[in-house]
Design an enzyme around this catalytic site. Structure first.
Site, short mmCIF file in Angstrom:
data_model
loop_
_atom_site.label_atom_id
_atom_site.label_comp_id
_atom_site.label_asym_id
_atom_site.label_seq_id
_atom_site.Cartn_x
_atom_site.Cartn_y
_atom_site.Cartn_z
N ASP A 7 -30.32 3.88 -11.35
CA ASP A 7 -29.76 4.18 -12.66
C ASP A 7 -30.63 3.43 -13.66
OD1 ASP A 7 -28.07 4.94 -14.77
OD2 ASP A 7 -26.83 3.14 -14.52
N GLU A 68 -31.63 8.74 -11.87
CA GLU A 68 -30.84 9.46 -12.87
C GLU A 68 -31.78 9.96 -13.96
OE1 GLU A 68 -26.70 8.31 -14.14
OE2 GLU A 68 -27.78 7.95 -16.01
N ASP A 141 -23.66 -0.07 -13.82
CA ASP A 141 -25.02 0.39 -13.48
C ASP A 141 -25.20 0.43 -11.97
OD1 ASP A 141 -26.21 0.10 -16.35
OD2 ASP A 141 -25.30 -1.84 -15.90
#
Length: 179
Positions: A7, A68, A141
């Site tokens: 992420d 991501e 996160d």
């Protein structure tokens, strides 16, 4: 298959490593957050992120990396930092010759929660349940990185199997039977 989910973020970059296969819950191997000093010069922060990710890649030796995908936000400065962190993550994986995939937050949420608009609390709860964790990964996160890894296990693994089957079907045996 071992997947490292990332992420991306310039201040906090979530990293989750999961072992598993399509259709199975999977097992968490590690979850970490690579942090950089927001007061440091940009080049130093990018280098620190690269070094942190490289260390984690070498330690956990994933077979693939899922990141991501950056999406449009109203906060342009945040998007730029996220895009820079995403580029560092993809570069770190490519440097080691690892295959990469990117997923939008909506794709990951849909894979994990069955709803592409799920909130962070729902994603964290589902990641905790899917990976059979005793407690929720923190910060968000970290949970998001695990969600990206599980998303790739379930979606990316299936896509790879379909591509392999299609390649086999188009191979020499297929041509002989078509004559």
């Amino acid at each position: 298959m071992r997947v490292m989910g990332i992420d991306p973020g310039l201040t906090r970059c979530g990293v989750g490593v999961v072992d598993g296969r399509p259709g199975a819950p999977g097992t968490m191997v590690a979850v970490e957050v690579v942090r950089t000093d927001p007061e440091a010069p940009l080049a130093d922060r990018l280098l620190a992120l690269d070094n942190g990710l490289r260390d984690l890649l070498e330690t956990h030796r994933p077979e693939t990396v899922a990141v991501e995908r950056v999406f449009a936000q109203h906060n342009v400065a945040s998007v730029i930092g996220t895009a820079q962190a995403s580029g560092i993550a993809l570069l770190a994986a490519a440097r080691l010759g690892l295959p990469t995939a990117t997923y939008t937050p909506s794709e990951a949420k849909a894979a994990i929660c069955g709803n592409g608009t799920a909130d962070k609390r729902q994603v964290t709860a589902m990641v905790t349940r899917i990976l059979r964790l005793k407690e929720a990964p923190k910060p968000a996160d970290a949970a998001d990185a695990l969600a990206i890894a599980v998303c790739h296990l379930w979606r990316g693994g299936v896509k790879a199997r379909i591509a392999e089957a299609a390649a086999r079907a188009g191979g020499p045996q297929h041509r002989r039977s078509a004559r």
